[in-house]
Design an enzyme around this catalytic site. Structure first.
Site, PDB file in Angstrom:
ATOM      1  N   GLY A   1      -9.024  12.992  10.022  1.00  0.00           N
ATOM      2  CA  GLY A   1      -9.516  12.361   8.805  1.00  0.00           C
ATOM      3  C   GLY A   1     -10.724  11.496   9.087  1.00  0.00           C
ATOM      4  O   GLY A   1     -11.040  11.172  10.236  1.00  0.00           O
TER       5      GLY A   1
ATOM      6  N   ASP B   1      -7.073  -1.759   1.399  1.00  0.00           N
ATOM      7  CA  ASP B   1      -7.332  -0.366   1.020  1.00  0.00           C
ATOM      8  C   ASP B   1      -6.014   0.387   0.905  1.00  0.00           C
ATOM      9  O   ASP B   1      -5.810   1.419   1.540  1.00  0.00           O
ATOM     10  CB  ASP B   1      -8.258   0.305   2.029  1.00  0.00           C
ATOM     11  CG  ASP B   1      -8.871   1.598   1.481  1.00  0.00           C
ATOM     12  OD1 ASP B   1      -8.819   1.809   0.248  1.00  0.00           O
ATOM     13  OD2 ASP B   1      -9.396   2.394   2.278  1.00  0.00           O
TER      14      ASP B   1
END
Length: 625
Positions: free
Chosen positions: A309, A429
């Site tokens: 990722g 986040d």
């Protein structure tokens, strides 16, 4: 007819003993937990549902059972309980997690806890336990987390604990323990942090020699090596040949000794470590310091094919260490600043001390003049986002019980970051892509601590907003000021992702004249009383509507426009466990009705996000039933 009757009688004779065994087991466990309830002082009525007239304790709040209706988890952390524990807890043979941290429980730790041979986590920290650590705890052969810190425990550390080969995290700090600290078995892995602030402990790990033992020799001073040139792909622009030669000469003895030792351990490997720059005053907990070369080999030179990722902090690579262990290597992108090495080590230490079953545990790190890397366990089931939206056809979708478990587990992880880390850690986040899933699809919060760590103040102003569009709380986006309530907002959006399967921000919804923001889209459907249309089609009808409504209620409470009105994550945990949601929801409905009646204007700083923060009519969902 007669033969059917005979079959019925035979089946009854077969099944009745099993049913009786189940009732006996449930009664024993229920009786044990009720005995605990009687001995505990519960000012907040957390244990109100522990009704002894109900045979099965699996219906009680803060108790989790397996498919055989055996108790596997008791979660009573941070509940303001006092009193003492009871030996009857030893009958909970299938118990895996006993969470009693951050209360005011007194008295000794019962030796009967040594009978809980399936126990994985024993968290009794931040209480007032006294007396010795029971020798019987050494029988807990599956134990991975043992945290008894911040109590008043006395006596010596039992040698039996060194036999627990599965032990990964040990914290006995801030007690009144005495005697020698064992250094064999599993204890050889632990550092001074595990035993800090026990003034009468002695041994090499404490820096206090035991009586009769020779004094410790101070370690030789470490000579900082000069920068060494590396391949251009890693950003080094050159090196002075004379400096390299001088550095090699100065460090000749150390690498030679390290190499000889290393060759005896790993004769088949072809690389060896050299000392890396390190501040000897900074303790990095129970972490392994990897060499850059080791991680290069593990990830095949940080090959693109191994990328798991990409994010705002850098890329994540899949790697395989020399012993075959799979890891995830996060290669951070950051500007080098004077003093950055010490700051990095300090932040790594803080991250490493945040250990909870619902937090991604930092395994190690690497620091060079040009690289900063963090090493984590590899999560084979990926993230919640990938399971919701990127799963292969052969992989079944997340079912509703799993989604509920993910919601609760991730809430517990965030609550730990906010309430039990010192200094507290704000994630900044929170989203489905940062909630990972272990082998049992248990939620594991990742990427925490990578933004600036919070200090002791309630808020922190940053120079750059961290986060992902659709998840960012309005006050954080407009002012740059974050707090725990910033994470609560992101968590509420993540709950909506779990329910709908959709992205928090998706331009594709414009094709149907829908809102691009998930929160606005959900509120629009609720206003139109189209609850069934917001449910992930992968769930079909395989969910409890009442439970779905309750999770939506929690999500809406978490995403209120005013951060002051959002619940704390510890309150979210209790609401998901069924405690206090009805009151919170009723209170919120009254406020919304009052807003409509007096036409209360929204905060002028939030005009642009009006649809996402206000004006959801209070009658969209029924209250908890």
């Amino acid at each position: 007819m007669e033969s059917s009757y005979v079959v019925f009688i035979l089946l009854s004779l077969i099944l009745l003993p099993n049913h009786s065994l189940w009732l006996a087991s449930a009664n024993l466990e229920g009786d044990a937990l009720h005995t605990l309830r009687v001995t505990l002082v519960d000012p907040n009525n957390v244990l109100q549902s522990w009704d002894p007239t109900l045979v099965n304790p699996c219906t009680w709040f803060h108790v989790t059972c397996n498919n055989e209706n055996s108790v596997i988890r008791v979660d009573l952390g941070n509940a303001e309980l006092s009193g003492h524990l009871v030996p009857e807890l030893g009958v909970l043979k299938n118990l895996q997690y006993l969470e009693l941290y951050s209360n005011n429980i007194t008295g000794p730790i019962p030796s009967n806890l040594g009978n809980l041979t399936n126990l994985v986590s024993l968290d009794l920290y931040l209480n007032s336990f006294s007396g010795p650590i029971p020798e019987s705890l050494g029988k807990l052969s599956k134990l991975r987390f043992l945290r008894l810190n911040n109590n008043s425990l006395t006596g010596s550390i039992p040698m039996s604990l060194t036999n627990i080969t599965t032990l990964q995290v040990l914290d006995l700090s801030n007690n009144r323990l005495s005697g020698s600290v064992p250094d064999n078995g599993s204890f050889s892995l632990f550092t001074p942090i595990s035993f800090a602030n026990n003034l009468d402990l002695c041994g090499p790990v404490t820096s206090h020699p035991c009586p009769g033992s020779p004094p410790f020799s101070p370690p030789p001073p470490f000579i900082q090596p000069p920068p060494v040139s590396t391949p251009s792909g890693y950003g080094i622009t050159g090196a002075i040949a004379g400096g390299v030669a001088a550095g090699a000469a100065l460090l000749f003895a150390a690498p030679a000794i390290a190499f000889a030792w290393w060759r005896r351990r790993k004769p088949l490997d072809i690389f060896f470590d050299v000392p890396a720059e390190e501040d000897p005053e900074v303790h990095l907990g129970q972490l392994k310091r990897f060499s850059l070369r080791e991680l290069q080999v593990a990830s095949d030179g940080f090959s693109n094919k191994n990328i798991l990722g990409r994010g705002g902090f850098g890329k994540v690579y899949k790697g395989r260490l020399a012993d075959g262990t799979l890891v995830a290597v996060k290669r951070l992108k950051e500007e080098r600043t004077p003093g950055g090495e010490l700051q990095f080590q300090t932040e790594v230490e803080m991250i490493s001390m945040a250990v909870h079953r619902n937090l991604l545990r930092l395994r190690g790190f690497c620091m060079t003049p040009t690289e900063r890397l963090l090493v984590y366990p590899y999560m084979a089931n990926g993230s919640v986002a990938s399971c919701l939206r990127e799963r292969p056809p052969s992989q079944p979708p997340l079912d509703w019980p799993t989604r509920k478990r993910i919601a609760l587990g991730s809430a517990r992880g965030l609550s730990y970051l906010h309430d039990h880390c010192d200094p507290k850690i704000i994630h900044r986040d929170v989203k489905a892509a940062n909630i990972l899933l272990d082998e049992e699809f248990e939620a594991v919060v990742g990427d925490f601590g990578l933004a600036k760590l919070m200090d002791y103040k309630d808020t922190h102003v940053t120079t750059a907003v961290r986060g992902t569009i659709g998840h960012i709380a309005p006050e954080y986006l407009s002012t740059g000021k974050s707090s725990e309530k910033t994470d609560v907002f992101g968590y509420g959006i993540m709950l909506l992702e779990l329910i709908t399967g959709q992205r928090a921000f998706d331009l594709a919804r414009l094709a149907n004249d829908d809102d691009v923001m998930l929160l606005d889209w959900v509120k629009g459907l609720l206003k139109e009383k189209k609850l069934e249309m917001l449910v992930d089609p992968d769930l079909q009808t395989n969910y409890e509507e009442r439970e779905l409504e309750q999770v939506i209620q929690v999500a809406l409470l978490c995403t209120q426009g005013s951060p002051m009105e959002r619940p704390k994550m510890s309150e979210v945990v209790r609401m998901l466990e069924g405690d206090g949601l009805a009151e919170k929801w009723d209170e919120w409905q009254k406020v919304e009705i009052l807003r409509e009646e007096i036409d209360l204007s929204p905060n002028p700083n939030s005009d642009w996000i009006l649809d996402s923060t206000y004006n959801l009519h209070a009658v969209e969902l029924s209250g908890p039933r």
